[in-house]
Design a protein around this motif. Structure first.
Motif, PDB file in Angstrom:
ATOM      1  N   GLY A 177       0.872  -1.241  -0.114  1.00  0.00           N
ATOM      2  CA  GLY A 177       0.204  -0.044   0.061  1.00  0.00           C
ATOM      3  C   GLY A 177       0.835   1.179  -0.083  1.00  0.00           C
ATOM      4  O   GLY A 177       2.025   1.181   0.052  1.00  0.00           O
ATOM      5  N   VAL A 178       0.195   2.386  -0.039  1.00  0.00           N
ATOM      6  CA  VAL A 178       0.888   3.549  -0.018  1.00  0.00           C
ATOM      7  C   VAL A 178       0.208   4.627   0.936  1.00  0.00           C
ATOM      8  O   VAL A 178      -0.893   4.510   1.419  1.00  0.00           O
ATOM      9  CB  VAL A 178       0.698   4.080  -1.421  1.00  0.00           C
ATOM     10  CG1 VAL A 178       1.585   3.506  -2.406  1.00  0.00           C
ATOM     11  CG2 VAL A 178      -0.628   4.596  -1.846  1.00  0.00           C
ATOM     12  N   THR A 179       0.906   5.800   1.316  1.00  0.00           N
ATOM     13  CA  THR A 179       0.635   6.766   1.942  1.00  0.00           C
ATOM     14  C   THR A 179       0.453   8.127   1.354  1.00  0.00           C
ATOM     15  O   THR A 179       1.640   8.419   0.922  1.00  0.00           O
ATOM     16  CB  THR A 179       1.281   7.103   3.390  1.00  0.00           C
ATOM     17  OG1 THR A 179       1.262   5.666   4.207  1.00  0.00           O
ATOM     18  CG2 THR A 179       0.849   8.020   4.219  1.00  0.00           C
ATOM     19  N   ARG A 201      -6.575   2.770 -10.974  1.00  0.00           N
ATOM     20  CA  ARG A 201      -5.805   2.218 -12.325  1.00  0.00           C
ATOM     21  C   ARG A 201      -4.568   1.619 -12.231  1.00  0.00           C
ATOM     22  O   ARG A 201      -4.154   0.773 -12.955  1.00  0.00           O
ATOM     23  CB  ARG A 201      -5.700   3.533 -13.110  1.00  0.00           C
ATOM     24  CG  ARG A 201      -7.212   4.033 -13.732  1.00  0.00           C
ATOM     25  CD  ARG A 201      -6.745   5.058 -14.762  1.00  0.00           C
ATOM     26  NE  ARG A 201      -8.005   5.670 -15.069  1.00  0.00           N
ATOM     27  CZ  ARG A 201      -8.252   6.149 -16.317  1.00  0.00           C
ATOM     28  NH1 ARG A 201      -7.555   5.912 -17.446  1.00  0.00           N
ATOM     29  NH2 ARG A 201      -9.458   6.717 -16.754  1.00  0.00           N
ATOM     30  N   LEU A 202      -3.778   1.752 -10.964  1.00  0.00           N
ATOM     31  CA  LEU A 202      -2.465   1.080 -10.987  1.00  0.00           C
ATOM     32  C   LEU A 202      -2.659  -0.026  -9.989  1.00  0.00           C
ATOM     33  O   LEU A 202      -1.865  -0.906  -9.722  1.00  0.00           O
ATOM     34  CB  LEU A 202      -1.426   2.110 -10.043  1.00  0.00           C
ATOM     35  CG  LEU A 202      -1.089   3.436 -10.989  1.00  0.00           C
ATOM     36  CD1 LEU A 202      -0.155   4.137 -10.211  1.00  0.00           C
ATOM     37  CD2 LEU A 202      -0.588   2.822 -12.391  1.00  0.00           C
ATOM     38  N   GLY A 203      -3.600  -0.509  -9.709  1.00  0.00           N
ATOM     39  CA  GLY A 203      -4.014  -1.571  -8.934  1.00  0.00           C
ATOM     40  C   GLY A 203      -3.470  -1.495  -7.454  1.00  0.00           C
ATOM     41  O   GLY A 203      -3.180  -2.246  -6.737  1.00  0.00           O
ATOM     42  N   ILE A 204      -3.499  -0.394  -6.872  1.00  0.00           N
ATOM     43  CA  ILE A 204      -3.028  -0.056  -5.484  1.00  0.00           C
ATOM     44  C   ILE A 204      -4.408  -0.005  -4.560  1.00  0.00           C
ATOM     45  O   ILE A 204      -5.054   0.944  -4.609  1.00  0.00           O
ATOM     46  CB  ILE A 204      -2.224   1.363  -5.435  1.00  0.00           C
ATOM     47  CG1 ILE A 204      -0.922   1.147  -6.365  1.00  0.00           C
ATOM     48  CG2 ILE A 204      -1.778   1.597  -3.921  1.00  0.00           C
ATOM     49  CD1 ILE A 204      -0.054   2.315  -6.346  1.00  0.00           C
ATOM     50  N   SER A 205      -4.400  -0.953  -3.793  1.00  0.00           N
ATOM     51  CA  SER A 205      -5.661  -1.062  -3.072  1.00  0.00           C
ATOM     52  C   SER A 205      -5.547  -0.739  -1.758  1.00  0.00           C
ATOM     53  O   SER A 205      -6.681  -0.299  -1.009  1.00  0.00           O
ATOM     54  CB  SER A 205      -6.279  -2.567  -3.172  1.00  0.00           C
ATOM     55  OG  SER A 205      -5.121  -3.482  -2.441  1.00  0.00           O
ATOM     56  N   LYS A 206      -4.466  -0.539  -1.029  1.00  0.00           N
ATOM     57  CA  LYS A 206      -4.151  -0.273   0.133  1.00  0.00           C
ATOM     58  C   LYS A 206      -3.995   1.050   0.350  1.00  0.00           C
ATOM     59  O   LYS A 206      -2.742   1.401  -0.185  1.00  0.00           O
ATOM     60  CB  LYS A 206      -3.694  -0.979   1.042  1.00  0.00           C
ATOM     61  CG  LYS A 206      -3.403  -0.793   2.516  1.00  0.00           C
ATOM     62  CD  LYS A 206      -2.374  -1.660   3.165  1.00  0.00           C
ATOM     63  CE  LYS A 206      -2.077  -1.418   4.910  1.00  0.00           C
ATOM     64  NZ  LYS A 206      -1.199  -2.097   5.407  1.00  0.00           N
TER      65      LYS A 206
END
Length: 285
Positions: A48-50, A83-88
């Motif tokens: 995931g990302v912040t 779009r990038l599939g980053i779900s978290k």
């Protein structure tokens, strides 16, 4: 001939299968890899990302009615993450001038509140490809009692702007101001202008327009004939750490695609921008 026909049929079937796959989800970025070597995009997918933002409406803000984050840049990055599939995704909000230190310390992965690309910032962060074009405006008390219309007219007056912004950088170079007041939120800045503690509030023109739309009885106005300096205009971009090249490439690719397919136009229109804001336009002084 039979072999040629079979090959042609196979090619057609392949094209149809690809077309069907895209039709199933034509917003996702498929068959593109962002694995240049630093692993930042792979980590974003896995862990995931912040995203970090400031209280900076209409770009980024906390909507008190829904208790959720919103704004033109927030909506752009919700689309990008999908779009990038980053779900978290984790969102953090803080003062504008704290965003870059937070990014560099590793407590955030992307500054979502748009930034002007400047030489000073290029020394410490990397920028994405452009999103939209915007620039500065000025607000004064209703009736413009100080008759302020230009950058030169600021001399001898008290000017306010957001701490850490491009306007802060430009105004801090002036030695002829009565006072430069810095704020961590536009709400506090406009409140001081209404109360007479400022002669001018210098902010993005869209921020002033949005405030006036929400507070039509506020005793301030935008100076419509103000012509910003070339340095005050630029493309909105977003910032990442210099080492996160893979993630930057992925975000920039997604930005390019939503500019191309009309999604970005639809998002910015919800906040008062037009398609004119997608591209550079000259400002004549």
């Amino acid at each position: 001939m039979r072999l040629t026909s079979l090959m042609f049929a196979s090619m057609v079937a392949g094209v149809l299968s690809v077309s069907t796959a895209w039709a199933a989800d034509d917003t996702a970025i498929r068959s593109v890899r962002f694995d240049g070597g630093d692993g930042s995009y792979k980590r974003a997918i896995q862990n995931g990302v912040t995203f970090v933002i400031a209280a900076d409406p209409p770009s980024t803000f906390l909507d008190n009615k829904t208790n959720s984050y919103d704004g033109v840049d927030v909506r752009i990055f919700r689309e990008i993450a999908q779009r990038l599939g980053i779900s978290k995704v984790t969102w953090n909000i803080m003062p504008f001038d704290a965003m870059i230190p937070t990014l560099l310390s590793g407590r955030a992965d992307v500054i979502v509140d748009n930034l002007h690309e400047t030489e000073t910032r290029l020394h410490v962060v990397a920028f994405t490809s452009p999103a939209y074009w915007y620039g500065s405006g000025i607000a004064v008390q209703r009736g413009n009692p100080s008759k302020i219309h230009s950058w030169a007219d600021f001399a001898g007056h008290t000017i306010g702007t957001l701490r850490g912004s491009i306007n802060h950088q430009l105004l801090s170079q002036r030695k002829d101001l009565k006072e430069l007041k810095l704020y961590t939120s536009n709400e506090a800045e406009f409140a001081d202008l209404i109360a007479g503690r400022l002669d001018v509030a210098m902010e993005d023109d869209i921020k002033i327009s949005a405030f006036l739309k929400q507070h039509p009885t506020a005793a301030i106005q935008m100076v419509t004939d103000y012509r910003p300096l070339p340095q005050e205009y630029g493309y909105a971009r977003y910032a990442l750490r210099k080492g996160d090249v893979d993630l930057n490439n992925a975000v920039s690719r997604a930005l390019d695609e939503i500019r191309a397919d009309g999604t970005l136009s639809a998002i910015i229109a919800q906040f008062g921008y037009s398609e004119r804001n997608l591209w550079y336009f000259p400002v004549k002084n």
